[in-house]
Design an enzyme around this catalytic site. Structure first.
Site, short mmCIF file in Angstrom:
data_model
loop_
_atom_site.label_atom_id
_atom_site.label_comp_id
_atom_site.label_asym_id
_atom_site.label_seq_id
_atom_site.Cartn_x
_atom_site.Cartn_y
_atom_site.Cartn_z
N ASP A 1 3.87 1.14 13.76
CA ASP A 1 3.12 -0.13 13.87
C ASP A 1 3.91 -1.28 14.47
O ASP A 1 3.32 -2.18 15.06
CB ASP A 1 2.55 -0.58 12.53
CG ASP A 1 1.49 0.37 12.00
OD1 ASP A 1 0.81 1.01 12.82
OD2 ASP A 1 1.34 0.48 10.78
N ASP B 1 0.80 -1.22 0.00
CA ASP B 1 0.00 0.00 0.00
C ASP B 1 0.84 1.28 0.00
O ASP B 1 0.39 2.31 -0.48
CB ASP B 1 -1.00 0.01 1.16
CG ASP B 1 -0.36 -0.25 2.51
OD1 ASP B 1 0.88 -0.40 2.59
OD2 ASP B 1 -1.09 -0.34 3.52
#
Length: 740
Positions: free
Chosen positions: A439, A67
Site C-alpha cells: 500500500d 485491523d
C-alpha cells in the site's frame, strides 16, 4: 457461556504459538536462544486504524485499534504510542474488532480481538493498561480485518457498573458479561439473533454495529437505557432497552435505506448517529447524520446538497463542551470532517483550508505536492477533557490537532508502525536496507530512527512485490509491484542505478504466450518478479515465458531451453550465472552466459512440488548467497538443501527447524559460512532463528515479548553487519534485531 483463563503475557505467548502452529517440530528438545535487542525501523503509521478512543477516566490517556497490527496505548509522559500485543503469538488476536476503556478506572481496558471470522476470537482484559492481559476465548466470531471493521464501537462498558459489558457481534447477535468479561452470554431478548457467515471467502456481515449506555438513566447501580444498532439489511435500525437489557424495541423514526454505522451519546442522553449505505471501508457512496433527543429524530447531516459522493461513519461528541460534535465523511471526493458547536444546527468544514505538517512522516504526500486530508476516515475522537483536541484515523495514518480552529494537523503516530512488508533487500553496498511495503510502496532507509522522506516512485506502484540488487554492483536494483484494483499503470517493473533513490520504468514488449494467439503485455499481468545479474548488466523477468535483457530493458530475448512458469535467480558473485527451478521436471536449470542458454544441472532432492508457490508475494524457495559463487540454498517443505557447486549437487543443510522463511547475513568473526536467519518452528517454539554453522544448529533470537503474532512475511540478513536481521511483519511494521 464462555470461560476464561488468566495468564501473564509471556505465558500466553508460548500457548498462542502452539495454537497457531500445531505442526510438531522435527526434533524435540529445549529451544536455545541468544539475547537480541529489537526496534522498529521508523515509518510512522502507514496502515488503516479503524478506531481511536480517549479515556474518560484520565486526561491524556488514549487507545488506538488497528485491523492487522493490534492495539496501542498513548503514553502522555513518553509522548508516544505503546504497542500492547507484541508478546502475543496468536495471529488472529492482532485484528482488533473493538476497544473499550473503563470509564472509572484508567488502568482497565478491554479488546475484542479477532482478525478473521474463521480464526479464534477473544475478549482481552487488562488491569494495567495493557502490560498484561487476561484472555477470554469467546464463541462469537469477529472480523477485525474484514469489511465493516470501521463500525463501532461494538464493545461497551456500563458507566454505572463497569462489571457489565455488552458486545455487538457480526454473526451472532448481542452478547453480555456481568463479571468484567470473565463469562459471556447471548442476550436472548435482543431482536436480531445474527445472520449466517457469507459463502464468499472475503465477505462479512455488519451485525450489531455499536452499543451505547445512557449515563443519565442509571438506577439501582446500573444503566437502565441501552442502545444497540443493527447494520445488517434484515433488522437494520436502532434498538433500545429501557430496563437494563431485559427487553428491547426498535426506536421508531430516523433515516430509511441507511445503516447505523457509529454513534455517540451525551451525558444527558442525547444520541448522535452516523449512517452510511455500505459497511465500508469500500463501497460507501451515501449517508447521513441524525440526532435523537427527547424521543425526536433530527436530520443534522452536514454538507447537505454537496456532491462529495460519500457517506458518514466517524462521529464523536465533546463531553467537556455539550453541543460540540465532530463527524467525518467516508469515501467522499475528497474526504473531510465537520465540527458543530450547536448540536448539528450549523457546521464548520474543518478539512477545507486545513494544513498538514507531515515533517514526522514526509512520505504521506505520496506522489503529490502536499498530503491530503486522508481517506477511509472511519474513526474520529474529541478529547473528553479538551474539546479543541481532535484525532481522526485514515487508511494511512492518524492525524490530530491541538485546536481544530487553527486548521493545523499533524500525524499522531509516534510509536505506531502498522504496515505490511512484502519484500526486503540488504545490499552489499549503499544503504543497508531497502524495503517493499504493501500500500505505501517502500523506501530507502538511511536512518532507522527517521521516517523516510519519500517512497519508491516512477513508477508509483503501491505494493512492491519483489526487490533485487546486483551482488557486485549494488547501486543497481530492480523492483516489481502493482497498483490498486481498478487503477491503471504502464509499468509494473522498475530499475534503479543509485541504490533505490530514483527509478525508471522497465517495459516488456507485448508477445503471444505459448498456445495463445493474442499478443499481450504480460508484464502487466500477475506482477511478474524481476531479478538482476551480479554485475547489473542483465535483467530477468518471470513472465510465463521468461525474458532477459542485456541492454537495460531496451530489447528482450527468451533464454534457450529456459523452463517456464518460474523465476530466474541470479548468482550474487558470478555475473554470468542464473538459476531456474523447473517444477515440471524437478530439476535445476543453469545458465552460464547471462540467461541466453540454459541446461539441466541435476535432479533436485525431495518433492519440489512442496516448494512451489503460486502467491507472487511469497518468498521464492531458491536463493543465492552473496558471499560465494555457486552457493545455493533451497527450501523444500521446511528443510534447507545446499549446493556449493552451482547446482550440480545438493545436500540437506538444516536440522531440527521447520523453516518458512530464510535469509543470509554476514559470517561470524573467523568463520566463512554465511550466517543464516530463519522464521520457523523448533521443538514447538515458533520464532526467528540464527545459525552460524550452516544450519546444523539454531538459536532463537526473538523472545516471548517480541512475537508480533508470528505474522512474519519476510526476513533479510545484513551482509555487512554480523548478527543484524530485518523482519518484515504483516501489521507491526518493519523491525530489526541485533545482538545485545
Amino acid at each position: 457461556m464462555s470461560t476464561f483463563f488468566r495468564i501473564a503475557l509471556g505465558a500466553l505467548s508460548a500457548m498462542a504459538v502452539i495454537l497457531a502452529v500445531p505442526a510438531p517440530a522435527r526434533e524435540a528438545g529445549p529451544a536455545q536462544s541468544v539475547p537480541y535487542r529489537w526496534s522498529n525501523v521508523k515509518v510512522g503509521g502507514g496502515g488503516f486504524s479503524p478506531g481511536v478512543i480517549f479515556s474518560r477516566a484520565e486526561r491524556g490517556l488514549a487507545y488506538l485499534r488497528t485491523d492487522i497490527g493490534g492495539a496501542y496505548r498513548w503514553d502522555a509522559k513518553a509522548r508516544r504510542w505503546i504497542p500492547l500485543q507484541d508478546g502475543m503469538g496468536e495471529s488472529n488476536y492482532h485484528g482488533i474488532e473493538s476497544i473499550a476503556a473503563d470509564p472509572r478506572n484508567p488502568d482497565i481496558v478491554y479488546l475484542a480481538a479477532g482478525m478473521y471470522h474463521r480464526g479464534p476470537a477473544a475478549i482481552l482484559r487488562s488491569a494495567d493498561r495493557g502490560a498484561t492481559w487476561t484472555i477470554v476465548p469467546v464463541p462469537f466470531r469477529m472480523g477485525g480485518n474484514e469489511p465493516g471493521r470501521g463500525l463501532g464501537e461494538r464493545l461497551a462498558i456500563d458507566p454505572a457498573d463497569p462489571a457489565i459489558l455488552y458486545f455487538g457481534s457480526r454473526f451472532d447477535g448481542l452478547w453480555r458479561s456481568t463479571d468484567s468479561g470473565a463469562t459471556w452470554s447471548k442476550v436472548a431478548g435482543f431482536p436480531h439473533a445474527g445472520k449466517p457467515v457469507p459463502a464468499e471467502r472475503w465477505s462479512s456481515n455488519a451485525g450489531v454495529s455499536f452499543v451505547l449506555f445512557d449515563r443519565s438513566s442509571a438506577k439501582g447501580g446500573k444503566s437502565r437505557t441501552i442502545y444497540a444498532a443493527v447494520a445488517d439489511p434484515d433488522g437494520q435500525g436502532l434498538y433500545r432497552s429501557s430496563d437494563g437489557g431485559s427487553s428491547w424495541a426498535r426506536v421508531p423514526g430516523g433515516p430509511t435505506g441507511l445503516m447505523p454505522a457509529k454513534g455517540d451519546i451525551s451525558d444527558d442522553g442525547r444520541l448522535v448517529v452516523a449512517y452510511s449505505n455500505g459497511i465500508g471501508p469500500n463501497g460507501v457512496s451515501g449517508g447521513a447524520v441524525w440526532r435523537l433527543a427527547g424521543g425526536q429524530w433530527t436530520d443534522i447531516t452536514p454538507g447537505k446538497g454537496s456532491a462529495h459522493g460519500g457517506g458518514y461513519m466517524a462521529i464523536s461528541l465533546a463531553h467537556s463542551a455539550p453541543g460540540t460534535l465532530a463527524v467525518a465523511t467516508m469515501n467522499a471526493h475528497p474526504d473531510t470532517a465537520y465540527v458543530s458547536t450547536d448540536w448539528g444546527t450549523t457546521w464548520t468544514d474543518i478539512g477545507k483550508g486545513s494544513r498538514r505538517d507531515i515533517a514526522a512522516a514526509p512520505w504521506l504526500r505520496f506522489d503529490e505536492k502536499e498530503a491530503d486530508f486522508g481517506h477511509w476516515i472511519a474513526g474520529i475522537a474529541v478529547d473528553p477533557f479538551d474539546a479543541g483536541h481532535i484525532a481522526y484515523t485514515t487508511g494511512a495514518t492518524v492525524y490530530a490537532t491541538d485546536g481544530w480552529r487553527t486548521g493545523l494537523w499533524k500525524p499522531w503516530t509516534e510509536g505506531v508502525e502498522e504496515t505490511a512488508i512484502v519484500s526486503l533487500a540488504s545490499p552489499t553496498g549503499g544503504a543497508n536496507l531497502i524495503s517493499g511495503f504493501g500500500d505505501i510502496a517502500g523506501f530507502v532507509h538511511d536512518d532507522f530512527a527517521v521516517s523516510p522522506p519519500t517512497m519508491h516512485l516512477t513508477p508509483h506502484l503501491v505494493t512492491t512485490i519483489n526487490l533485487d540488487y546486483a551482488g557486485q554492483a549494488p547501486a543497481i536494483m530492480v523492483r516489481s509491484g502493482r497498483v490498486h484494483q481498478g487503477q491503471k499503470t504502464e509499468a509494473t517493473l522498475a530499475l534503479s542505478r543509485d541504490g533505490g533513490r530514483s527509478w525508471e520504468p522497465v517495459l516488456l514488449p507485448p508477445y503471444a504466450e505459448v498456445g495463445e494467439s493474442e499478443v499481450k503485455r504480460h508484464d502487466l499481468i500477475k506482477t511478474p518478479a524481476i531479478t538482476v545479474s551480479a554485475d547489473g548488466a542483465v535483467l530477468a523477468v518471470a513472465t510465463p515465458t521468461p525474458f532477459f535483457s542485456h541492454d537495460g530493458g531496451i530489447t528482450w530475448t527468451s533464454g534457450l531451453n529456459a523452463p517456464r512458469e518460474t523465476r530466474a535467480v541470479a548468482d550474487k558473485v558470478d555475473p554470468r550465472r542464473f538459476y531456474m527451478l523447473d517444477f515440471s521436471s524437478a530439476k535445476l536449470f543453469v545458465s552460464n552466459d547471462g540467461g541466453r542458454r540454459f541446461r539441466a544441472a541435476a535432479a533436485l532432492p525431495g518433492d519440489l512440488s512442496k516448494a512451489r508457490t503460486f502467491n507472487v508475494e511469497s518468498p521464492w524457495p531458491l536463493a543465492a548467497s552473496p558471499f560465494a559463487a555457486g552457493d545455493l540454498w533451497l527450501n523444500i517443505d521446511g528443510t534447507l538443501h545446499r549446493s556449493r557447486d552451482g547446482g550440480r549437487s545438493f545436500a540437506v543443510a538444516s536440522k531440527g527447524l521447520e523453516i518458512r522463511r530464510f535469509a543470509f547475513g554476514k559470517p561470524a568473526q573467523g568463520l566463512a559460512e554465511p550466517t543464516l536467519f530463519a522464521f520457523g518452528t523448533q521443538a514447538g517454539v515458533t520464532g526467528i532463528w540464527r545459525s552460524t554453522d550452516a544450519g546444523k544448529s539454531w538459536l532463537r533470537v526473538n523472545d516471548d515479548a517480541n512475537q508480533w503474532g508470528n505474522r512474519i512475511r519476510v526476513i533479510e540478513g545484513d551482509p555487512r553487519i554480523f548478527g543484524r536481521v530485518y523482519v518484515g511483519t504483516d501489521g507491526r511494521g518493519l523491525l530489526y534485531g541485533e545482538p545485545r
